[in-house]
Motif scaffolding. Structure first.
Motif, PDB file in Angstrom:
ATOM      1  N   LEU A   1      22.004  17.751  61.260  1.00 54.95           N
ATOM      2  CA  LEU A   1      21.092  18.836  60.895  1.00 54.95           C
ATOM      3  C   LEU A   1      21.883  20.035  60.389  1.00 54.95           C
ATOM      4  O   LEU A   1      21.501  20.679  59.405  1.00 54.95           O
ATOM      5  N   LEU A   2      23.013  20.325  61.031  1.00 50.29           N
ATOM      6  CA  LEU A   2      23.865  21.429  60.598  1.00 50.29           C
ATOM      7  C   LEU A   2      24.388  21.180  59.192  1.00 50.29           C
ATOM      8  O   LEU A   2      24.411  22.094  58.350  1.00 50.29           O
ATOM      9  N   ARG A   3      24.812  19.938  58.907  1.00 46.17           N
ATOM     10  CA  ARG A   3      25.317  19.616  57.569  1.00 46.17           C
ATOM     11  C   ARG A   3      24.213  19.797  56.518  1.00 46.17           C
ATOM     12  O   ARG A   3      24.463  20.298  55.425  1.00 46.17           O
ATOM     13  N   LEU A   4      22.988  19.412  56.874  1.00 47.19           N
ATOM     14  CA  LEU A   4      21.861  19.597  55.959  1.00 47.19           C
ATOM     15  C   LEU A   4      21.653  21.077  55.640  1.00 47.19           C
ATOM     16  O   LEU A   4      21.466  21.450  54.479  1.00 47.19           O
ATOM     17  N   LEU A   5      21.717  21.910  56.668  1.00 44.15           N
ATOM     18  CA  LEU A   5      21.452  23.340  56.476  1.00 44.15           C
ATOM     19  C   LEU A   5      22.590  24.043  55.745  1.00 44.15           C
ATOM     20  O   LEU A   5      22.358  24.971  54.963  1.00 44.15           O
ATOM     21  N   GLU A   6      23.811  23.616  55.998  1.00 48.11           N
ATOM     22  CA  GLU A   6      24.950  24.291  55.375  1.00 48.11           C
ATOM     23  C   GLU A   6      25.203  23.822  53.954  1.00 48.11           C
ATOM     24  O   GLU A   6      25.456  24.632  53.065  1.00 48.11           O
ATOM     25  N   ALA A   7      25.145  22.513  53.729  1.00 48.98           N
ATOM     26  CA  ALA A   7      25.453  21.965  52.402  1.00 48.98           C
ATOM     27  C   ALA A   7      24.203  21.794  51.542  1.00 48.98           C
ATOM     28  O   ALA A   7      24.304  21.706  50.310  1.00 48.98           O
ATOM     29  N   GLY A   8      23.049  21.744  52.176  1.00 48.18           N
ATOM     30  CA  GLY A   8      21.808  21.533  51.420  1.00 48.18           C
ATOM     31  C   GLY A   8      21.688  20.124  50.882  1.00 48.18           C
ATOM     32  O   GLY A   8      20.966  19.890  49.913  1.00 48.18           O
ATOM     33  N   THR A   9      22.399  19.184  51.494  1.00 52.08           N
ATOM     34  CA  THR A   9      22.362  17.791  51.038  1.00 52.08           C
ATOM     35  C   THR A   9      22.107  16.864  52.224  1.00 52.08           C
ATOM     36  O   THR A   9      22.343  17.229  53.382  1.00 52.08           O
ATOM     37  N   TYR A  10      21.645  15.645  51.913  1.00 55.66           N
ATOM     38  CA  TYR A  10      21.387  14.650  52.949  1.00 55.66           C
ATOM     39  C   TYR A  10      21.404  13.263  52.305  1.00 55.66           C
ATOM     40  O   TYR A  10      21.401  13.127  51.083  1.00 55.66           O
ATOM     41  N   ARG A  11      21.417  12.231  53.152  1.00 55.47           N
ATOM     42  CA  ARG A  11      21.325  10.846  52.684  1.00 55.47           C
ATOM     43  C   ARG A  11      20.257  10.132  53.491  1.00 55.47           C
ATOM     44  O   ARG A  11      20.161  10.311  54.708  1.00 55.47           O
ATOM     45  N   ARG A  12      19.448   9.345  52.807  1.00 61.13           N
ATOM     46  CA  ARG A  12      18.506   8.501  53.522  1.00 61.13           C
ATOM     47  C   ARG A  12      19.258   7.490  54.394  1.00 61.13           C
ATOM     48  O   ARG A  12      20.384   7.103  54.065  1.00 61.13           O
ATOM     49  N   VAL A  13      18.623   7.057  55.471  1.00 57.89           N
ATOM     50  CA  VAL A  13      19.208   6.004  56.306  1.00 57.89           C
ATOM     51  C   VAL A  13      19.341   4.736  55.465  1.00 57.89           C
ATOM     52  O   VAL A  13      18.401   4.305  54.801  1.00 57.89           O
ATOM     53  N   GLY A  14      20.530   4.160  55.452  1.00 55.77           N
ATOM     54  CA  GLY A  14      20.782   2.949  54.681  1.00 55.77           C
ATOM     55  C   GLY A  14      21.167   3.205  53.242  1.00 55.77           C
ATOM     56  O   GLY A  14      21.229   2.268  52.432  1.00 55.77           O
ATOM     57  N   SER A  15      21.453   4.459  52.883  1.00 55.69           N
ATOM     58  CA  SER A  15      21.805   4.798  51.497  1.00 55.69           C
ATOM     59  C   SER A  15      23.119   5.555  51.461  1.00 55.69           C
ATOM     60  O   SER A  15      23.501   6.226  52.426  1.00 55.69           O
ATOM     61  N   VAL A  16      23.834   5.430  50.337  1.00 42.80           N
ATOM     62  CA  VAL A  16      25.069   6.193  50.133  1.00 42.80           C
ATOM     63  C   VAL A  16      24.841   7.320  49.125  1.00 42.80           C
ATOM     64  O   VAL A  16      25.751   8.104  48.843  1.00 42.80           O
ATOM     65  N   GLU A  17      23.634   7.385  48.590  1.00 42.35           N
ATOM     66  CA  GLU A  17      23.318   8.411  47.585  1.00 42.35           C
ATOM     67  C   GLU A  17      23.042   9.758  48.256  1.00 42.35           C
ATOM     68  O   GLU A  17      22.231   9.863  49.176  1.00 42.35           O
ATOM     69  N   THR A  18      23.739  10.769  47.792  1.00 39.09           N
ATOM     70  CA  THR A  18      23.534  12.120  48.314  1.00 39.09           C
ATOM     71  C   THR A  18      22.393  12.786  47.554  1.00 39.09           C
ATOM     72  O   THR A  18      22.382  12.812  46.319  1.00 39.09           O
ATOM     73  N   ARG A  19      21.444  13.309  48.292  1.00 38.15           N
ATOM     74  CA  ARG A  19      20.281  13.972  47.700  1.00 38.15           C
ATOM     75  C   ARG A  19      20.323  15.470  47.989  1.00 38.15           C
ATOM     76  O   ARG A  19      20.859  15.906  49.012  1.00 38.15           O
TER      77      ARG A  19
END
Length: 462
Positions: free
Chosen positions: A260-278
């Motif tokens: 959650l911290l990485r999402l808030l700081e970088a503004g990026t995430y990955r779906r479970v089972g994916s390597v694509e950064t969104r």
């Protein structure tokens, strides 16, 4: 601009310096309501936007009147009537000052955001003031079918903070006991923000396991785990362009807090089972009733995540600290529910008094439950004391939260009608600008009860 009429117009205009006259001309093209005042609280001019929003159907002009008489119906300046007067503060600081007030308007009393700016002369002296006003749409002073409701100081303090932060992109952390209306406040932040046309997405963080929290928040790809037969977007993706409300963030599993911290700081995430950064695009509002700082000390909550979400904390008041709002809240809850065939409900004075006196450890959630229960027993649409839960009838809470001993009930509008003398009640009737129904709501009683009291007053029985 509207000016003081005839001879007074010429006198007032003659006293104005050229820059003030130019300012008035400029403000007449401003879409925000504004008035110009001299240093003695006299309204010199009101722009078109002000007259359109605040003058009413009779085009009642504020020009030539004292500002405190127009907005508050006071006979003396706000600071002498217990209000935070922006002019008094600006007079000392010679700088702009902003405050939330409750003003009388053609629609009744409303929350108004007031920003006052002093105009300085050639030698640094204050020669006039410009006051800009914005009606706060996210809350109501009067009983309402939706949204936030209240007028007590504790409620207004929280609302003033909400009104300041809502137009920004800052993360908001809503604190306070369970049942204080955090989701309503979060929604109010969203609706007063530039993102209001985009989704408002609620994430209930309580009771979610690590894997469930991750898949709910970030989504998953087809085949990511057993049962994942199709790809599913997460709530972060659903909230694109809008607001993500993390309710009970103190319950987020420790192992998930770093993601959650990485999402808030970088503004990026990955779906479970994916390597694509969104890329994420949302405004964060979080809420909790837990003591996060103590949880940091015990290792239950990450300090870095806390400092990331606690940019603008707002402490929501417990209901026992805003007992003056209870009558209006009760009337609002009655408006929001419905009985058989749309029956309208009234509440007896004794029942209302019991609600006002009760300490409400469960806050507004408990109040709503009590009103819903009473409605079921009020077959004729009239809620009496015996229709309330037994513990409310005796004033004894079933459970009191730790550290929240019941406080004395402050005098408020819900009990004011029962303490008014005959002379005071008649005076209020003459001074109140609105219908008798609106006066009854203001006093926290039914319209029928108000009529009965007025009848007793005229017969000399009070």
């Amino acid at each position: 601009m509207a000016y003081i009429g005839s001879v007074k117009t010429q006198t007032a205009a003659a006293r104005m310096k050229p820059d003030i006259s130019s300012l008035i001309s400029f403000l007449d093209h401003d879409p925000q309501p504004a008035i110009v005042m001299d240093t003695e609280y006299n309204v010199l001019a009101a722009n078109v936007a002000y007259r359109r929003q605040f003058s009413g159907p009779n085009d009642d002009t504020p020009v030539g009147r004292k500002c405190y008489a127009v907005s508050h119906h006071y006979s003396q300046p706000c600071e002498k009537s217990g209000e935070d007067c922006p002019m008094a503060t600006a007079r000392h600081t010679k700088s702009a000052y902003r405050v939330l007030h409750i003003h009388y308007t053609p629609r009744g009393q409303e929350h108004v955001d007031v920003e006052l700016v002093p105009i300085l002369g050639d030698h640094g002296e204050i020669v006039a003031y410009v006051e800009k006003l914005s009606t706060v749409k996210s809350a109501s002073v009067q009983a309402s079918k939706n949204g936030l409701v209240g007028s007590s100081k504790a409620f207004n303090d929280a609302l003033a903070q909400l009104n300041r932060v809502a137009p920004t992109e800052l993360p908001v952390l809503l604190l306070g006991e369970s049942g204080t209306g955090k989701e309503l406040f979060a929604r109010a932040v969203h609706e007063a923000s530039p993102r209001k046309r985009a989704p408002f997405v609620v994430v209930d963080c309580s009771g979610l396991t690590d894997t469930l929290f991750e898949s709910e928040l970030f989504g998953y790809e087809k085949g990511a785990f057993t049962g994942a037969q199709v790809a599913k977007p997460g709530l972060v993706e659903t909230a694109k362009g809008g607001t993500l409300f993390l309710d009970e963030i103190g319950d987020v599993p420790l192992s998930m807090q770093v993601k959650l911290l990485r999402l808030l700081e970088a503004g990026t995430y990955r779906r479970v089972g994916s390597v694509e950064t969104r890329q994420a695009d949302f405004r964060l509002v979080a809420a909790t009733h837990k003591p996060l700082e103590k949880m940091i000390e015990s290792g239950e909550f990450r300090a870095d995540l806390y400092y990331r979400i606690c940019v603008f904390p707002i402490e929501l008041p417990a209901l026992r600290t805003r007992a003056a709002d209870i009558p209006t809240l009760v009337q609002s809850l009655l408006k929001r529910g419905s009985g058989p065939l749309g029956m309208q409900y009234e509440i007896d004075d004794d029942a209302m008094q019991a609600l006002v006196n009760y300490p409400w450890p469960g806050n507004i959630r408990e109040l709503k439950n009590a009103v819903d229960r009473a409605r079921l027993f009020a077959d004729e649409g009239h809620i009496r004391l015996e229709h309330l839960p037994p513990n409310l009838q005796h004033g004894k809470p079933v459970h009191t939260p730790a550290g929240s001993a019941p406080q004395p009930t402050p005098a408020g509008k819900g009990i004011r009608a029962r303490r008014l003398s005959a002379t005071e009640l008649l005076a209020m009737l003459n001074e109140f600008e609105g219908s008798r129904k609106a006066l009854a709501e203001h006093l926290g009683i039914s319209e029928r009860t108000l009529y009965r009291k007025l009848e007793q007053t005229t017969q000399g029985k009070t």
